[in-house]
Design a protein around this motif. Sequence first.
Motif, PDB file in Angstrom:
ATOM      1  N   MET A   1     -70.314  -0.360 -79.875  1.00 35.43           N
ATOM      2  CA  MET A   1     -70.003   0.722 -79.670  1.00 35.43           C
ATOM      3  C   MET A   1     -68.361   0.479 -78.758  1.00 35.43           C
ATOM      4  O   MET A   1     -67.384   1.216 -79.053  1.00 35.43           O
ATOM      5  N   VAL A   8     -65.772   6.429 -76.492  1.00 33.45           N
ATOM      6  CA  VAL A   8     -67.299   6.486 -76.578  1.00 33.45           C
ATOM      7  C   VAL A   8     -67.623   6.309 -75.029  1.00 33.45           C
ATOM      8  O   VAL A   8     -67.305   5.636 -74.370  1.00 33.45           O
ATOM      9  N   ILE A  10     -71.101   7.382 -72.251  1.00 32.23           N
ATOM     10  CA  ILE A  10     -72.344   7.934 -71.922  1.00 32.23           C
ATOM     11  C   ILE A  10     -72.255   8.500 -70.724  1.00 32.23           C
ATOM     12  O   ILE A  10     -71.828   8.004 -69.755  1.00 32.23           O
ATOM     13  N   LYS A  20     -68.618   3.423 -70.802  1.00 32.89           N
ATOM     14  CA  LYS A  20     -67.696   3.751 -71.599  1.00 32.89           C
ATOM     15  C   LYS A  20     -66.858   2.528 -72.194  1.00 32.89           C
ATOM     16  O   LYS A  20     -66.877   1.663 -71.576  1.00 32.89           O
ATOM     17  N   ILE A  86     -78.565  11.849 -76.343  1.00 33.45           N
ATOM     18  CA  ILE A  86     -79.158  10.833 -76.897  1.00 33.45           C
ATOM     19  C   ILE A  86     -80.419  10.285 -76.100  1.00 33.45           C
ATOM     20  O   ILE A  86     -81.330   9.757 -76.576  1.00 33.45           O
ATOM     21  N   THR A  91     -76.169  11.845 -72.443  1.00 36.15           N
ATOM     22  CA  THR A  91     -75.439  12.347 -73.692  1.00 36.15           C
ATOM     23  C   THR A  91     -74.231  11.670 -73.943  1.00 36.15           C
ATOM     24  O   THR A  91     -73.839  10.874 -73.122  1.00 36.15           O
ATOM     25  N   MET A  92     -74.080  11.441 -75.232  1.00 36.79           N
ATOM     26  CA  MET A  92     -72.859  10.675 -75.626  1.00 36.79           C
ATOM     27  C   MET A  92     -71.642  11.440 -75.651  1.00 36.79           C
ATOM     28  O   MET A  92     -72.005  12.677 -76.579  1.00 36.79           O
TER      29      MET A  92
END
Length: 330
Positions: A1, A8, A10, A20, A86, A91-92
Amino acid sequence: MTAIPSAVLIINEKKGIEWKNAKADEYLSLQNEPLPLDKKINDDGFCSFLSSLLPHKTNSKQSDDSSIEQTLKFNQKTLHCTLIPIEANATMLIAHDMTASEQLNVSKNAFIANVSHELRTPLTVIQGFLETLSENELDRALQLEFIGLMYQQSERMLDLIEGLLTLSRLENDDSPIKLPVNLSKLMMSIIKDAKALSKTHKMDTNITDDVWVMGVYKELYSAFGNLIFNAIHHTAGGTQIDIDLSVDGGQAVFFVKDNGEGISGEHLSHLTERFYRVDKGRSRKTGGSGLGLAITKHILARHHATLTITSEVGVGSNFGVKMSCINPPN
């Protein structure tokens, strides 16, 4: 990621950032304070999107896998954002930068609108003359006059299409085959054509002999020809035009200067844009397509040359080019 070319993050159930990547900091301008994401970002649209994490907020597009998508304007970027559950409490958030794609779409739409506008006028004129010729008994002299005017409009459309094809070729051919070009002789050929184009302009020329560059002859003729011919097309008869080619520090230095009416400052940065005209009415009368300087800019960029434009209303204009010289071939 970490390697994904998108932001991106989380996010936990309290909207705190668990993880991140670097793009998240770049796209969202995140601060280092340990605050929830919606407190770090001062943007109503983005915070409203984040509120979609709550079950009762479903204003955004909801897909079958419960992910939520929305395109947002933020931090001078257009971001396509997706929230993906997720696990139970995480949450992503993925934010993909769509700025370049959006700008491309805007450019395409503007291009289509401009081409349509440029073609509509001559087509309307031709259609009007054809209707008149088909519905009325006209004497031969008037018929020939109408045919001549239609021919002028068709020439204008052909010039426009040729210009568009030239731009397309320049943009899609990244590696033209360059050969030694005697820029001095090329310039004298352009000047000869320019003098044939106008008998009323006053031209003074100062062309240094044996100035050689690497390039594509046809393209360089088009680029320098556009600059010189524009000085004729866009100034009144009797205007003084000076054309100069010299060598300075291993560079070919060219300028074409006139003492015409000049161009006001707000137009100068737009002159190389497609279809841009300072005086639309006058440009159309002289047959200008609004593509000449755009083509010149592309050609010079392909030859690693620089174009400078200076002008002052009531004083005149000066278009200059600098590009690297080579030694004369044996």
